[in-house]
Design an enzyme around this catalytic site. Sequence first.
Site, PDB file in Angstrom:
ATOM      1  N   CYS A   1      21.853  63.804  36.545  1.00 25.29           N
ATOM      2  CA  CYS A   1      21.320  62.487  36.185  1.00 25.29           C
ATOM      3  C   CYS A   1      21.641  61.490  37.300  1.00 25.29           C
ATOM      4  O   CYS A   1      22.396  61.794  38.230  1.00 25.29           O
ATOM      5  CB  CYS A   1      21.897  62.020  34.850  1.00 25.29           C
ATOM      6  SG  CYS A   1      23.644  61.548  34.919  1.00 25.29           S
TER       7      CYS A   1
ATOM      8  N   GLU B   1      28.817  67.809  34.927  1.00 26.19           N
ATOM      9  CA  GLU B   1      29.131  67.727  36.352  1.00 26.19           C
ATOM     10  C   GLU B   1      30.378  66.887  36.598  1.00 26.19           C
ATOM     11  O   GLU B   1      31.222  67.250  37.422  1.00 26.19           O
ATOM     12  CB  GLU B   1      27.953  67.128  37.139  1.00 26.19           C
ATOM     13  CG  GLU B   1      26.705  67.973  37.123  1.00 26.19           C
ATOM     14  CD  GLU B   1      25.712  67.559  36.044  1.00 26.19           C
ATOM     15  OE1 GLU B   1      24.504  67.669  36.292  1.00 26.19           O
ATOM     16  OE2 GLU B   1      26.147  67.119  34.950  1.00 26.19           O
TER      17      GLU B   1
ATOM     18  N   ARG C   1      18.374  77.392  28.634  1.00 26.09           N
ATOM     19  CA  ARG C   1      17.499  76.327  29.139  1.00 26.09           C
ATOM     20  C   ARG C   1      17.481  76.254  30.657  1.00 26.09           C
ATOM     21  O   ARG C   1      16.651  75.567  31.238  1.00 26.09           O
ATOM     22  CB  ARG C   1      17.900  74.970  28.550  1.00 26.09           C
ATOM     23  CG  ARG C   1      17.606  74.879  27.059  1.00 26.09           C
ATOM     24  CD  ARG C   1      17.910  73.510  26.494  1.00 26.09           C
ATOM     25  NE  ARG C   1      19.340  73.202  26.609  1.00 26.09           N
ATOM     26  CZ  ARG C   1      19.823  72.013  26.942  1.00 26.09           C
ATOM     27  NH1 ARG C   1      19.020  71.020  27.215  1.00 26.09           N
ATOM     28  NH2 ARG C   1      21.126  71.818  27.009  1.00 26.09           N
TER      29      ARG C   1
ATOM     30  N   TRP D   1      29.426  53.553  47.704  1.00 28.93           N
ATOM     31  CA  TRP D   1      30.580  52.864  47.138  1.00 28.93           C
ATOM     32  C   TRP D   1      31.843  53.562  47.605  1.00 28.93           C
ATOM     33  O   TRP D   1      31.895  54.788  47.670  1.00 28.93           O
ATOM     34  CB  TRP D   1      30.532  52.896  45.618  1.00 28.93           C
ATOM     35  CG  TRP D   1      31.726  52.270  44.969  1.00 28.93           C
ATOM     36  CD1 TRP D   1      31.891  50.961  44.649  1.00 28.93           C
ATOM     37  CD2 TRP D   1      32.930  52.933  44.560  1.00 28.93           C
ATOM     38  NE1 TRP D   1      33.127  50.761  44.075  1.00 28.93           N
ATOM     39  CE2 TRP D   1      33.789  51.969  44.002  1.00 28.93           C
ATOM     40  CE3 TRP D   1      33.371  54.256  44.620  1.00 28.93           C
ATOM     41  CZ2 TRP D   1      35.049  52.268  43.513  1.00 28.93           C
ATOM     42  CZ3 TRP D   1      34.627  54.559  44.129  1.00 28.93           C
ATOM     43  CH2 TRP D   1      35.451  53.561  43.573  1.00 28.93           C
TER      44      TRP D   1
ATOM     45  N   CYS E   1      29.092  63.725  31.553  1.00 27.21           N
ATOM     46  CA  CYS E   1      28.241  64.880  31.814  1.00 27.21           C
ATOM     47  C   CYS E   1      29.109  66.040  32.298  1.00 27.21           C
ATOM     48  O   CYS E   1      30.223  65.855  32.792  1.00 27.21           O
ATOM     49  CB  CYS E   1      27.209  64.545  32.880  1.00 27.21           C
ATOM     50  SG  CYS E   1      26.052  63.253  32.410  1.00 27.21           S
TER      51      CYS E   1
END
Length: 159
Positions: free
Chosen positions: A95, A63, A89, A134, A61
């Site tokens: 995500c 990002e 857009r 994590w 992605c």
Amino acid sequence: MDIPCRELTSEDLALIAFAKRIVDANTDGEEGAHTMGAAVRGADGKIYGGINVYHFTGGPCAELVALGHARASGARELTTIVAVGNFERGVFDPCGRDRQVLFDYHPGIRVILPTPDGLRSVRIKDLMPLAAGWTIEGGAQSLAQEPTVVAEDDDHSAT
């Protein structure tokens, strides 16, 4: 669930404009491989950009590309990130995979995203209230407390 958010600053608007310039200059169509641009701001105010590389195997992605660009440029502390779609857009939410990466590597980062009240800035920790964290040293670790079991209705109960 109420998520604390804040109004955008002039620096946030500049970050959005930077991401928009990236995707506008590099898009190759609505169904192309490069349809999202991202920008991330370092603690020193410097902005780093990225564009997605869509692929059926799950390319990165925008990002994540922006995070890699920032890291490769020496930025270690990042303050804010945004992703913008091509063809006007607008701003998109990260995500789930991107949210987890942001949470793990930059737990203090703010994310610009659309809300019912317009574009707002939200702490990544507030987007991931029950996340498992994590680290390289410790692997995956639950950061959430044990869930509370409550009855859904008279016939069924949560387990």
